[in-house]
Write an enzyme that holds these catalytic residues in place. Structure first.
Site, PDB file in Angstrom:
ATOM      1  N   TYR A 149      -4.558  -1.883   2.191  1.00  0.00           N
ATOM      2  CA  TYR A 149      -4.934  -2.742   1.087  1.00  0.00           C
ATOM      3  C   TYR A 149      -5.106  -1.650  -0.260  1.00  0.00           C
ATOM      4  O   TYR A 149      -5.828  -0.913  -0.254  1.00  0.00           O
ATOM      5  CB  TYR A 149      -6.274  -3.171   1.426  1.00  0.00           C
ATOM      6  N   ASP A 244      -3.973   6.175  -2.339  1.00  0.00           N
ATOM      7  CA  ASP A 244      -5.085   5.393  -2.637  1.00  0.00           C
ATOM      8  C   ASP A 244      -6.486   5.866  -2.008  1.00  0.00           C
ATOM      9  O   ASP A 244      -6.564   5.276  -0.826  1.00  0.00           O
ATOM     10  CB  ASP A 244      -4.689   3.973  -2.314  1.00  0.00           C
ATOM     11  N   LYS A 272     -15.130   2.748  -5.768  1.00  0.00           N
ATOM     12  CA  LYS A 272     -16.303   2.642  -4.766  1.00  0.00           C
ATOM     13  C   LYS A 272     -17.405   3.792  -4.954  1.00  0.00           C
ATOM     14  O   LYS A 272     -18.267   3.706  -5.982  1.00  0.00           O
ATOM     15  CB  LYS A 272     -15.753   2.876  -3.054  1.00  0.00           C
TER      16      LYS A 272
HETATM   17  C1  LIG Z   1     -11.741  -1.512  -1.819  1.00  0.00           C
HETATM   18  C2  LIG Z   1     -10.290  -0.910  -1.980  1.00  0.00           C
HETATM   19  C3  LIG Z   1      -9.523  -1.282  -3.009  1.00  0.00           C
HETATM   20  C4  LIG Z   1      -9.762  -2.309  -3.976  1.00  0.00           C
HETATM   21  O1  LIG Z   1     -10.929  -2.090  -4.703  1.00  0.00           O
HETATM   22  P1  LIG Z   1     -11.805  -3.217  -5.318  1.00  0.00           P
HETATM   23  O2  LIG Z   1     -12.889  -2.441  -6.096  1.00  0.00           O
HETATM   24  O3  LIG Z   1     -12.326  -4.074  -4.543  1.00  0.00           O
HETATM   25  O4  LIG Z   1     -10.990  -3.794  -6.402  1.00  0.00           O
HETATM   26  C5  LIG Z   1      -8.332  -0.505  -2.962  1.00  0.00           C
HETATM   27  N1  LIG Z   1      -7.691   0.229  -2.424  1.00  0.00           N
HETATM   28  C6  LIG Z   1      -8.517   0.663  -1.363  1.00  0.00           C
HETATM   29  C7  LIG Z   1      -7.975   1.570  -0.306  1.00  0.00           C
HETATM   30  C8  LIG Z   1      -9.704   0.052  -1.060  1.00  0.00           C
HETATM   31  O5  LIG Z   1     -10.429   0.413  -0.212  1.00  0.00           O
END
Ligand SMILES: *Cc1c(COP(=O)(O)O)cnc(C)c1O
Length: 432
Positions: A149, A244, A272
């Site tokens: 994701y 990511d 995060k």
């Molecule tokens: C949570 C997450 C996102 C998206 O971040 P948001 O702050 O929810 O938009 C993108 N990449 C990874 C790997 C994530 O865990």
């Protein structure tokens, strides 16, 4: 105090009212508990390793607001720093010295990052990095992995994990075909598929983006040599490698998965943890690539609230707390105890299960495994996971409400919290 008969009347009232006000009653899909069944609990407050719902029930929390709460919720030093920052105002929309401080901390910590741009969410970071990787290489196609994701931008909504997996949506309506026609996908941990895609699309692939440790298809670790192999392939075919690390940054290790595994990508996204519970994202990497971002270069990307002083403050304090010696040893120890304990209990109570952990990130699949990719993960008994989740919740343990989400610990979790969680898990698994 094992709590088996929780009352959730107020949660139900608030959530029922929410359904008329907001789609599905929530501001983000997985929160609605669709994949585990039953009603979500509505939070009132959070502190350390615990959350309290509006009915006054207390839970040990392994979601940690989906990752940011690595110091525990509402850490007193973070709250104190925020109080002080609040007095100076909530938004400047102009340069502040706080951005330099957090930028320097991020650059010092994350091996690939020489320059950084702050944004407001992980989604935004991934959108920014996507435009940049295409601009730098002058190529349009990207490779992503099934079950990974990268936020909800159109181009990434192909075989995306997290809420998309949870809801069983292979894609989303409203995403034009043109937006995903440049998105190529491969199974995680499968270097041969990646090589084949590079061969079939010579000189067309801008780069490869991945969660170096997957958290959005459940917890899936990279096989030995996988990250190194991607580094070699991207070099060979003149493409960029993008980690990511929105979830893994400052969680798998202080310098993220790239520090842990010793593989340095060209670009990295963060979110995060670096916001300490306030809305933040960031992307960064090689100076020559980042110098293309406006206004230094022509690649446009902007944000009214980007570099927000409160978010910078919470991020700075959170990273300072993480620098204390022994933090990551402690996180590794308690999380290993939890993950090993859960597997052992599953074995003793006769459930096929597999899982693991790295540092403060863990997972448990109800399938015999091994799980190397999203296809393997999907063999899990999700109905059983739903019953497990409900049983844990009713006995005071809050787990992510989906088989396809990783779990998170914090340094506020004590050995006693882990012991209590395992006692509850034994109870629940015995009657699944
Ligand atoms: C949570 C997450 C996102 C998206 O971040 P948001 O702050 O929810 O938009 C993108 N990449 C990874 C790997 C994530 O865990």
């Amino acid at each position: 105090m094992v709590n088996t008969t929780i009352k959730t009347t107020k949660s139900q009232e608030v959530f029922a009212a929410a359904q008329n006000l907001m789609p599905g009653g929530v501001s983000s899909p997985v929160r609605a508990f669709k994949s585990v069944g039953g009603q979500p609990i509505v939070f009132d407050r959070v502190k350390g390793a615990y959350i309290w719902d509006v009915d006054g029930n207390q839970y040990i929390d392994y979601v940690g607001t989906w990752g940011p709460a690595i110091c525990g919720h509402a850490h007193p030093e973070v709250i104190a720093a925020l109080h002080e920052a609040l007095e100076k105002g909530t938004s400047f929309g102009a340069p502040s010295a706080l951005e330099n401080v957090l930028a320097e901390m991020v650059i010092d910590a994350v091996p690939s990052i020489e320059m950084v741009r702050f944004v407001n969410s992980g989604t935004e970071a991934c959108m920014g990095v996507l435009r940049l990787m295409r601009a730098f290489t002058n190529r349009d196609k990207i490779i992503k992995f099934e079950g990974c994701y990268h936020g909800h931008a159109d181009t990434f909504l192909v075989k995306a994990g997290s809420g998309v997996a949870t809801l069983g949506l292979p894609d989303s309506p409203g995403v034009p075909k043109a937006a995903t026609s440049t998105t190529l996908t491969a199974p995680f941990n499968d270097l041969e598929s990646v090589k084949a895609l590079f061969e079939e699309n010579r000189d067309e692939i801008a780069g490869v983006i991945l969660e170096p440790v997957v958290g959005n298809a459940g917890f899936i670790a990279p096989d030995a040599g996988f990250l190194e192999g991607l580094r070699e392939l991207t070099h060979e075919y003149g493409a960029l490698l993008v980690f990511d690390e929105v979830m893994t940054g400052f969680r798998i290790a202080y310098g993220g998965a790239q520090e842990k595994f010793g593989v340095t990508p060209d670009l990295t996204t963060l979110g995060k943890v670096i916001g300490g519970g306030l809305p933040v994202g960031a992307y960064g990497g090689r100076r020559d690539i980042m110098s293309m971002v406006a206004p230094a270069g022509p690649v446009y990307q902007a944000g009214t609230l980007s570099g927000n002083p409160l978010a910078m403050t919470a991020g700075i304090k959170t990273l300072e707390l993480l620098q204390k010696p022994g933090t990551y040893d402690y996180l590794e120890r308690i999380t290993k105890k939890l993950a090993d304990g859960l597997l052992q209990i599953a074995k003793e109570t006769g459930h096929a299960a597999c899982g693991g952990q790295i540092s403060a990130m863990f997972g448990l699949f109800f399938t015999s495994g091994p799980v190397h990719n999203y296809e393997d993960a999907k063999k899990s008994d999700t109905a059983k996971f739903g019953r497990f989740h409900r049983g844990m919740l009713e006995r005071g343990v809050y787990l992510a409400p989906s088989q396809f989400e990783a779990g998170f610990t914090s340094f506020a979790h004590t050995e006693e919290d882990i012991d209590q969680t395992l006692a509850v898990a034994r109870d629940v698994m015995s009657s699944l």
